[in-house]
Design a protein around this motif. Sequence first.
Motif, PDB file in Angstrom:
ATOM      1  N   GLY A  52       0.790  -1.235   0.000  1.00 21.95           N
ATOM      2  CA  GLY A  52       0.000   0.000   0.000  1.00 21.95           C
ATOM      3  C   GLY A  52       0.818   1.280   0.000  1.00 21.95           C
ATOM      4  O   GLY A  52       0.254   2.374  -0.021  1.00 21.95           O
ATOM      5  N   ILE A  53       2.138   1.176   0.027  1.00 26.52           N
ATOM      6  CA  ILE A  53       2.952   2.392  -0.032  1.00 26.52           C
ATOM      7  C   ILE A  53       2.830   3.003  -1.430  1.00 26.52           C
ATOM      8  O   ILE A  53       2.534   2.303  -2.399  1.00 26.52           O
ATOM      9  CB  ILE A  53       4.438   2.129   0.304  1.00 26.52           C
ATOM     10  N   LEU A  76      27.571   6.507  -4.709  1.00 28.51           N
ATOM     11  CA  LEU A  76      26.745   5.854  -3.699  1.00 28.51           C
ATOM     12  C   LEU A  76      27.007   6.458  -2.325  1.00 28.51           C
ATOM     13  O   LEU A  76      26.078   6.793  -1.587  1.00 28.51           O
ATOM     14  CB  LEU A  76      27.012   4.346  -3.693  1.00 28.51           C
ATOM     15  N   SER A  77      28.271   6.635  -1.999  1.00 31.81           N
ATOM     16  CA  SER A  77      28.648   7.227  -0.712  1.00 31.81           C
ATOM     17  C   SER A  77      28.121   8.655  -0.585  1.00 31.81           C
ATOM     18  O   SER A  77      27.586   9.039   0.460  1.00 31.81           O
ATOM     19  CB  SER A  77      30.169   7.202  -0.570  1.00 31.81           C
ATOM     20  N   GLU A  78      28.269   9.432  -1.659  1.00 31.07           N
ATOM     21  CA  GLU A  78      27.785  10.819  -1.635  1.00 31.07           C
ATOM     22  C   GLU A  78      26.278  10.876  -1.462  1.00 31.07           C
ATOM     23  O   GLU A  78      25.750  11.710  -0.708  1.00 31.07           O
ATOM     24  CB  GLU A  78      28.185  11.544  -2.922  1.00 31.07           C
ATOM     25  N   ALA A  79      25.560  10.009  -2.163  1.00 30.07           N
ATOM     26  CA  ALA A  79      24.100   9.995  -2.061  1.00 30.07           C
ATOM     27  C   ALA A  79      23.658   9.630  -0.646  1.00 30.07           C
ATOM     28  O   ALA A  79      22.756  10.268  -0.083  1.00 30.07           O
ATOM     29  CB  ALA A  79      23.507   9.021  -3.070  1.00 30.07           C
ATOM     30  N   LEU A  80      24.305   8.641  -0.064  1.00 27.81           N
ATOM     31  CA  LEU A  80      23.949   8.248   1.302  1.00 27.81           C
ATOM     32  C   LEU A  80      24.341   9.326   2.315  1.00 27.81           C
ATOM     33  O   LEU A  80      23.625   9.568   3.280  1.00 27.81           O
ATOM     34  CB  LEU A  80      24.599   6.906   1.659  1.00 27.81           C
ATOM     35  N   SER A  81      25.476   9.980   2.085  1.00 25.94           N
ATOM     36  CA  SER A  81      25.916  11.051   2.984  1.00 25.94           C
ATOM     37  C   SER A  81      25.011  12.269   2.901  1.00 25.94           C
ATOM     38  O   SER A  81      24.886  13.022   3.864  1.00 25.94           O
ATOM     39  CB  SER A  81      27.352  11.468   2.651  1.00 25.94           C
ATOM     40  N   ALA A  82      24.393  12.477   1.749  1.00 29.02           N
ATOM     41  CA  ALA A  82      23.518  13.641   1.563  1.00 29.02           C
ATOM     42  C   ALA A  82      22.167  13.467   2.253  1.00 29.02           C
ATOM     43  O   ALA A  82      21.422  14.445   2.396  1.00 29.02           O
ATOM     44  CB  ALA A  82      23.301  13.894   0.073  1.00 29.02           C
ATOM     45  N   LEU A  83      21.869  12.254   2.693  1.00 28.96           N
ATOM     46  CA  LEU A  83      20.580  12.017   3.348  1.00 28.96           C
ATOM     47  C   LEU A  83      20.520  12.727   4.702  1.00 28.96           C
ATOM     48  O   LEU A  83      21.440  12.618   5.506  1.00 28.96           O
ATOM     49  CB  LEU A  83      20.362  10.522   3.577  1.00 28.96           C
ATOM     50  N   LYS A  84      19.440  13.419   4.908  1.00 21.23           N
ATOM     51  CA  LYS A  84      19.173  14.022   6.201  1.00 21.23           C
ATOM     52  C   LYS A  84      17.961  13.280   6.762  1.00 21.23           C
ATOM     53  O   LYS A  84      16.857  13.421   6.233  1.00 21.23           O
ATOM     54  CB  LYS A  84      18.910  15.507   6.038  1.00 21.23           C
ATOM     55  N   PRO A  85      18.169  12.468   7.805  1.00 21.19           N
ATOM     56  CA  PRO A  85      17.114  11.579   8.281  1.00 21.19           C
ATOM     57  C   PRO A  85      15.772  12.254   8.546  1.00 21.19           C
ATOM     58  O   PRO A  85      14.730  11.735   8.150  1.00 21.19           O
ATOM     59  CB  PRO A  85      17.701  10.983   9.561  1.00 21.19           C
ATOM     60  N   ALA A  86      15.775  13.392   9.175  1.00 21.79           N
ATOM     61  CA  ALA A  86      14.508  14.056   9.492  1.00 21.79           C
ATOM     62  C   ALA A  86      13.799  14.513   8.216  1.00 21.79           C
ATOM     63  O   ALA A  86      12.571  14.348   8.086  1.00 21.79           O
ATOM     64  CB  ALA A  86      14.745  15.248  10.423  1.00 21.79           C
ATOM     65  N   GLU A  87      14.554  15.065   7.269  1.00 28.66           N
ATOM     66  CA  GLU A  87      13.959  15.499   6.000  1.00 28.66           C
ATOM     67  C   GLU A  87      13.443  14.310   5.203  1.00 28.66           C
ATOM     68  O   GLU A  87      12.362  14.369   4.614  1.00 28.66           O
ATOM     69  CB  GLU A  87      14.980  16.264   5.162  1.00 28.66           C
ATOM     70  N   LEU A  88      14.227  13.242   5.169  1.00 32.09           N
ATOM     71  CA  LEU A  88      13.816  12.056   4.428  1.00 32.09           C
ATOM     72  C   LEU A  88      12.533  11.478   5.017  1.00 32.09           C
ATOM     73  O   LEU A  88      11.610  11.129   4.284  1.00 32.09           O
ATOM     74  CB  LEU A  88      14.923  11.001   4.437  1.00 32.09           C
ATOM     75  N   LYS A  89      12.467  11.401   6.325  1.00 33.38           N
ATOM     76  CA  LYS A  89      11.270  10.877   6.971  1.00 33.38           C
ATOM     77  C   LYS A  89      10.062  11.739   6.634  1.00 33.38           C
ATOM     78  O   LYS A  89       8.984  11.216   6.334  1.00 33.38           O
ATOM     79  CB  LYS A  89      11.472  10.814   8.488  1.00 33.38           C
ATOM     80  N   ALA A  90      10.231  13.049   6.618  1.00 32.51           N
ATOM     81  CA  ALA A  90       9.135  13.958   6.283  1.00 32.51           C
ATOM     82  C   ALA A  90       8.689  13.766   4.831  1.00 32.51           C
ATOM     83  O   ALA A  90       7.506  13.909   4.523  1.00 32.51           O
ATOM     84  CB  ALA A  90       9.554  15.408   6.521  1.00 32.51           C
ATOM     85  N   GLN A  91       9.637  13.432   3.945  1.00 28.61           N
ATOM     86  CA  GLN A  91       9.290  13.202   2.542  1.00 28.61           C
ATOM     87  C   GLN A  91       8.627  11.840   2.331  1.00 28.61           C
ATOM     88  O   GLN A  91       7.736  11.704   1.496  1.00 28.61           O
ATOM     89  CB  GLN A  91      10.539  13.282   1.660  1.00 28.61           C
ATOM     90  N   LEU A  92       9.061  10.854   3.090  1.00 27.59           N
ATOM     91  CA  LEU A  92       8.531   9.502   2.917  1.00 27.59           C
ATOM     92  C   LEU A  92       7.174   9.304   3.583  1.00 27.59           C
ATOM     93  O   LEU A  92       6.361   8.505   3.113  1.00 27.59           O
ATOM     94  CB  LEU A  92       9.515   8.464   3.466  1.00 27.59           C
ATOM     95  N   LEU A  93       6.923  10.008   4.654  1.00 31.62           N
ATOM     96  CA  LEU A  93       5.681   9.812   5.414  1.00 31.62           C
ATOM     97  C   LEU A  93       4.417   9.964   4.560  1.00 31.62           C
ATOM     98  O   LEU A  93       3.503   9.131   4.676  1.00 31.62           O
ATOM     99  CB  LEU A  93       5.644  10.746   6.627  1.00 31.62           C
ATOM    100  N   PRO A  94       4.326  10.960   3.664  1.00 33.92           N
ATOM    101  CA  PRO A  94       3.123  11.053   2.835  1.00 33.92           C
ATOM    102  C   PRO A  94       2.932   9.859   1.877  1.00 33.92           C
ATOM    103  O   PRO A  94       1.829   9.638   1.389  1.00 33.92           O
ATOM    104  CB  PRO A  94       3.329  12.347   2.032  1.00 33.92           C
ATOM    105  N   ALA A  95       3.983   9.118   1.628  1.00 33.70           N
ATOM    106  CA  ALA A  95       3.893   7.943   0.758  1.00 33.70           C
ATOM    107  C   ALA A  95       3.412   6.705   1.514  1.00 33.70           C
ATOM    108  O   ALA A  95       3.262   5.635   0.921  1.00 33.70           O
ATOM    109  CB  ALA A  95       5.242   7.658   0.117  1.00 33.70           C
ATOM    110  N   CYS A  96       3.171   6.859   2.808  1.00 35.70           N
ATOM    111  CA  CYS A  96       2.764   5.742   3.658  1.00 35.70           C
ATOM    112  C   CYS A  96       1.288   5.849   4.020  1.00 35.70           C
ATOM    113  O   CYS A  96       0.825   6.916   4.427  1.00 35.70           O
ATOM    114  CB  CYS A  96       3.578   5.738   4.949  1.00 35.70           C
TER     115      CYS A  96
END
Length: 149
Positions: A52-53, A76-96
């Motif tokens: 349902g996501i 790959l390292s740069e992409a993972l390093s660029a992640l900001k957990p709080a921002e990512l969570k805020a972006q992913l939450l509407p997809a849930c």
Amino acid sequence: MDEEMVVFTARYRDWLVVKKLSIDERTTPQEVSAALASMEATISRKSYEFTGINRDAIEAIAGKLSAGKRKSYVSLSEALSALKPAELKAQLLPACPTPAHMPIAENYFVKCLIDNLGFKTNLDTETLSGTFPEIKVTKPRGNFGKKKK
């Protein structure tokens, strides 16, 4: 000798899939691996769909983070390093559908990100046929490309 085969059959609502490989003395372990990889790809794709996501939204988020990057461990390292957990969570939450779906969304996001950067998260028939050219992977029926004029 008993007949050997690899079979995957699923029926759920309007989804029906049957994949099988009959095995004889000429069947190689690589062909069995290709059949299993094809089955696993189907199972993985549908398992995310049935949670349902909003896969399209998550793919778009991963696409923005991986846009313009080539396949390399540095990317790959740069992409993972660029992640900001709080921002990512805020972006992913509407997809849930619910907050409890967040681990599934995170899992799908990481899979999409890594796949977008050119690394495979699962063994696939493309990788197998590149490694073992003797494997003949059957293409799905239908016209999946642009129509020829």
